[in-house]
Design a protein around this motif. Structure first.
Motif, PDB file in Angstrom:
ATOM      1  N   UNK A  37      -1.025  35.275  20.391  1.00 50.66           N
ATOM      2  CA  UNK A  37       0.320  34.769  20.622  1.00 50.66           C
ATOM      3  C   UNK A  37       1.278  35.952  20.657  1.00 50.66           C
ATOM      4  N   UNK A  38       2.535  35.640  20.968  1.00 48.85           N
ATOM      5  CA  UNK A  38       3.609  36.622  20.841  1.00 48.85           C
ATOM      6  C   UNK A  38       4.250  36.377  19.482  1.00 48.85           C
ATOM      7  N   UNK A  39       3.989  37.283  18.533  1.00 49.92           N
ATOM      8  CA  UNK A  39       4.371  37.087  17.138  1.00 49.92           C
ATOM      9  C   UNK A  39       5.647  37.846  16.821  1.00 49.92           C
ATOM     10  N   UNK A  40       6.650  37.115  16.374  1.00 46.85           N
ATOM     11  CA  UNK A  40       7.896  37.734  15.922  1.00 46.85           C
ATOM     12  C   UNK A  40       7.751  38.121  14.459  1.00 46.85           C
ATOM     13  N   UNK A  41       8.057  39.391  14.127  1.00 48.76           N
ATOM     14  CA  UNK A  41       7.989  39.858  12.745  1.00 48.76           C
ATOM     15  C   UNK A  41       9.246  39.381  12.033  1.00 48.76           C
ATOM     16  N   UNK A  42       9.083  38.434  11.119  1.00 39.69           N
ATOM     17  CA  UNK A  42      10.217  37.815  10.440  1.00 39.69           C
ATOM     18  C   UNK A  42      10.687  38.618   9.241  1.00 39.69           C
TER      19      UNK A  42
ATOM     20  N   UNK B 288       1.687  45.188  -3.383  1.00 42.48           N
ATOM     21  CA  UNK B 288       1.326  44.211  -2.362  1.00 42.48           C
ATOM     22  C   UNK B 288       2.429  44.131  -1.321  1.00 42.48           C
ATOM     23  N   UNK B 289       2.056  44.251  -0.068  1.00 41.65           N
ATOM     24  CA  UNK B 289       3.024  44.121   1.037  1.00 41.65           C
ATOM     25  C   UNK B 289       2.790  42.803   1.755  1.00 41.65           C
ATOM     26  N   UNK B 290       3.875  42.040   1.932  1.00 40.48           N
ATOM     27  CA  UNK B 290       3.831  40.765   2.649  1.00 40.48           C
ATOM     28  C   UNK B 290       4.611  40.897   3.951  1.00 40.48           C
ATOM     29  N   UNK B 291       3.973  40.504   5.033  1.00 41.18           N
ATOM     30  CA  UNK B 291       4.613  40.511   6.346  1.00 41.18           C
ATOM     31  C   UNK B 291       4.500  39.107   6.919  1.00 41.18           C
TER      32      UNK B 291
ATOM     33  N   UNK C 298       2.542  53.644  -6.625  1.00 44.33           N
ATOM     34  CA  UNK C 298       3.165  54.866  -6.122  1.00 44.33           C
ATOM     35  C   UNK C 298       2.937  55.128  -4.656  1.00 44.33           C
ATOM     36  N   UNK C 299       2.079  54.318  -4.020  1.00 44.91           N
ATOM     37  CA  UNK C 299       1.814  54.477  -2.594  1.00 44.91           C
ATOM     38  C   UNK C 299       2.014  53.139  -1.910  1.00 44.91           C
ATOM     39  N   UNK C 300       2.785  53.142  -0.834  1.00 43.86           N
ATOM     40  CA  UNK C 300       2.995  51.898  -0.107  1.00 43.86           C
ATOM     41  C   UNK C 300       1.760  51.574   0.725  1.00 43.86           C
ATOM     42  N   UNK C 301       1.482  50.288   0.954  1.00 46.57           N
ATOM     43  CA  UNK C 301       0.335  49.912   1.785  1.00 46.57           C
ATOM     44  C   UNK C 301       0.464  50.471   3.192  1.00 46.57           C
ATOM     45  N   UNK C 302      -0.675  50.633   3.845  1.00 42.60           N
ATOM     46  CA  UNK C 302      -0.690  51.265   5.159  1.00 42.60           C
ATOM     47  C   UNK C 302      -0.107  50.402   6.258  1.00 42.60           C
ATOM     48  N   UNK C 303      -0.288  49.095   6.183  1.00 41.52           N
ATOM     49  CA  UNK C 303       0.174  48.235   7.267  1.00 41.52           C
ATOM     50  C   UNK C 303       1.684  48.060   7.215  1.00 41.52           C
ATOM     51  N   UNK C 304       2.342  48.252   8.346  1.00 41.02           N
ATOM     52  CA  UNK C 304       3.793  48.094   8.419  1.00 41.02           C
ATOM     53  C   UNK C 304       4.177  47.688   9.836  1.00 41.02           C
ATOM     54  N   UNK C 305       5.100  46.736   9.937  1.00 37.96           N
ATOM     55  CA  UNK C 305       5.614  46.288  11.227  1.00 37.96           C
ATOM     56  C   UNK C 305       7.127  46.195  11.125  1.00 37.96           C
ATOM     57  N   UNK C 306       7.854  46.690  12.113  1.00 39.27           N
ATOM     58  CA  UNK C 306       9.312  46.626  12.061  1.00 39.27           C
ATOM     59  C   UNK C 306       9.809  45.194  12.211  1.00 39.27           C
TER      60      UNK C 306
END
Length: 469
Positions: free
Chosen positions: A276-281, A293-296, A316-324
Motif C-alpha cells: 500500500x501507500x503508507x502515510x507515516x503518522x 522501544x521505537x513505535x512508528x 543510550x542508542x536509538x533503534x535503527x529503524x526510522x521514518x520521517x
C-alpha cells in the motif's frame, strides 16, 4: 541500473521530493541531537555536498579533526552512514545534512555521486535486490541458502520454555495471592525490592512480559493518592494473564497468540503481505531499563489499515529503524499474529517516498471510545488503541485539556502524559479555535495526540502532517 529497496528498477530519474524541516527534526533520537543537528543545518560546515534522483544525499562535514566526516543518507529507507564515532542514530551530521537538503536547494543540488558514497549506496541496493530474490524463492548467483532447521529440536526447546513459563506463572499467582491476603494497603511497606526479586524470577522463567508487568506493580505505590485502587486493577490484569497462560490450550487461536506475545514469546511476521501507500503518522521512543522501544504508526491509503512498526535498541542508542513523519512510502508490510494484528514488519519499498499523504478519514469521539472498547475484547491488556478524531477542537478543562467534537459537543480528555509536551501547544496553535483532525492513541488514561492536520485537510487529498511528539 539503480534499484529501489524493493529491488525494482526506479522508474524515474527525477529528483526525490525533499522533506520539510519538521519531518527531518522528527527523526532525531532526542532533544540534544535535534539541537546539535540544527547547528549543522547550514552550508557553512559542509563541502562536496549533493543529491541524486533516486534519493541519496551526501556531504563532507568539518569537525574538530583534520579529516571531515563523510556522511551519506539514503532517503528511500531512510538509512544513514557517517564516519563519526556517535552511537546515536541518526547522528547530528546526518540530521544537519538532511536539514540543509530540506531548507536550501541552492546549497545542496543534483551532483555526481562520489566514490565513497556510491560504494555504500550500491551495496545497500544490491542487498535489497538479493533479499527480494531470496524472499521470492530464488537464489543469487554463487550463493547458497541456509540449511533447514531441525524441527524436532525446535519443538523440544519450545516445550522446555513453555514449562519454565508455566512454573513462573504459578509462582506469580502465589505471590499475588499472598499480596491480597495481606492487604493491598500494606504493599508500600514491603518496598520495591520484593517486586524486583519477583521480576527477576520471571526473567529466569523466560517470561519477560510477566517481568515487565511485575516491575510496574512495584512502582504503583509511589504514584500518590489512589494508588491502592490502581494496584488492584493491575493485579487483576496480571492475574488474568497468568490464568490465560495456564489455560492457553482452551483459548481461540487469535487470543492464544496474543497471550503468548504478552508473556514475552516472539513469533515471526507471517500474515498475508499488504502492499500500500503508507502515510507515516507518528514516531516516538520509550525507554524501559536497558531497552529503548521505537513505535512508528502507519496508515494505508488504499487498504484503510493502521499498522505499527516496532524496533528496539540498547540503552543510550536509538533503534535503527526510522521514518520521517508525514511522508508516504510505497511499501509491503507483513503483519504479526495476534488479536488486532496491528504490529507489522516493514518489507520492500518501491521508489522514493512522497513528502505528503492523505490523512485517515477520522471518526467522532464516541466512535473512538467504542473502537477501544471493541479492541479490549480481543486483547484485555491493551493500554490504548490508534484512532483518528475528525473535526475536534482542543479546549481547556480544569487542570487539563480535552478534545471536543465540533458536531455534538462530546469530548475526550487529553492524557496526562501529553499535557507537559510542547506538542499540545502546537496542536492548540494549529487549531486556533477551529476544528482539526488529530491522530493519537485512545486509552483508559485519555487521548494522547500524536499528529494533526489543519481543518482544510479533510477533503481527501494530500496534506501536511504536523507531528505532536
Amino acid at each position: 541500473m539503480l534499484l529501489s529497496h524493493g529491488g525494482e528498477p526506479l522508474r524515474t530519474a527525477a529528483p526525490a521530493a525533499r522533506w520539510t524541516v519538521e519531518q527531518v527534526l522528527a527523526l532525531a533520537p532526542d532533544a540534544s541531537s535535534r539541537k546539535a543537528g540544527g547547528r549543522l543545518g547550514s552550508a557553512g560546515p559542509w563541502s562536496g555536498a549533493g543529491c541524486d534522483g533516486p534519493g541519496a544525499v551526501w556531504g563532507l562535514c568539518k569537525g574538530s579533526g583534520s579529516t571531515p566526516y563523510r556522511t551519506v543518507v539514503d532517503t528511500t529507507g531512510p538509512a544513514y552512514k557517517c564516519s563519526c564515532p556517535s552511537r546515536k542514530f541518526p547522528c547530528k551530521h546526518a540530521l544537519g545534512l538532511l536539514l540543509l537538503w530540506a531548507s536550501d536547494e541552492a546549497a545542496l543540488g543534483p551532483a555526481e555521486v562520489p566514490d565513497w558514497a556510491g560504494e555504500w549506496l550500491d551495496g545497500r541496493r544490491r542487498r535489497a535486490a538479493q533479499k527480494t530474490v531470496a524472499e521470492g524463492g530464488g537464489s543469487s548467483a554463487g550463493g547458497s541458502g541456509a540449511g533447514p532447521a531441525d524441527p524436532e529440536a525446535a519443538r523440544r526447546r519450545a516445550e522446555r520454555r513453555a514449562e519454565r513459563i508455566t512454573g513462573g506463572a504459578q509462582e506469580l499467582e502465589q505471590r499475588l495471592t499472598d499480596l491480597l491476603r495481606g492487604g493491598l494497603a500494606s504493599a508500600d511497606q514491603s518496598g520495591y525490592g520484593l517486586w524486583e526479586e519477583t521480576a527477576a524470577r520471571m526473567v529466569d522463567a523466560q517470561a519477560p512480559g510477566l517481568a515487565g508487568r511485575v516491575r510496574e506493580l512495584g512502582a504503583i505505590p509511589t504514584l500518590g493518592p489512589g494508588w491502592p485502587g490502581r494496584l488492584l486493577e493491575e493485579c487483576a490484569l496480571l492475574h488474568l494473564l497468568d490464568t490465560a497462560w495456564l489455560r492457553i490450550d482452551r483459548l481461540p487461536a487469535p487470543l492464544a497468540a496474543t497471550v503468548r506475545t504478552r508473556v514475552g514469546l516472539t513469533a515471526p511476521a507471517d500474515g498475508p503481505t499488504v502492499r500500500d501507500h503508507w502515510l507515516v503518522l507518528a514516531q516516538y521512543d520509550t525507554a524501559d531499563g536497558k531497552l529503548v522501544t521505537r513505535r512508528i504508526w502507519l496508515y494505508g491509503r488504499d487498504s484503510g489499515r493502521t499498522a505499527l512498526l516496532l524496533s528496539f535498541g540498547a540503552a543510550g542508542r536509538s533503534p535503527g529503524q526510522a521514518l520521517p513523519v508525514g511522508v508516504t512510502i510505497d511499501a509491503e508490510l507483513t503483519p504479526y499474529r495476534g488479536a488486532g494484528q496491528l504490529r507489522a514488519e516493514l518489507g520492500g519499498q518501491f521508489g522514493a517516498p512522497s513528502p505528503a499523504g492523505t490523512p485517515p478519514p477520522g471518526s467522532t469521539a464516541t466512535a473512538a471510545v467504542a473502537a477501544y472498547g471493541h479492541a479490549l475484547r480481543d486483547d484485555p491488556w491493551l493500554e490504548s488503541w490508534p484512532v483518528t478524531l475528525r473535526a475536534v477542537i482542543p479546549v481547556p478543562s480544569g487542570d487539563g485539556w480535552q478534545l471536543a467534537d465540533a458536531s455534538d459537543g462530546t469530548a475526550l480528555p487529553v492524557a496526562p502524559a501529553a499535557l507537559s509536551r510542547p506538542g499540545l501547544w502546537k496542536l492548540v496553535a494549529l487549531s486556533g479555535g477551529a476544528p482539526v483532525t488529530v491522530f493519537g492513541e485512545c486509552g483508559h488514561r485519555g487521548f494522547d495526540p500524536l499528529a494533526a492536520w489543519a481543518a482544510d485537510s479533510s477533503d481527501g487529498g494530500a496534506a501536511e502532517t504536523v507531528p505532536l511528539i
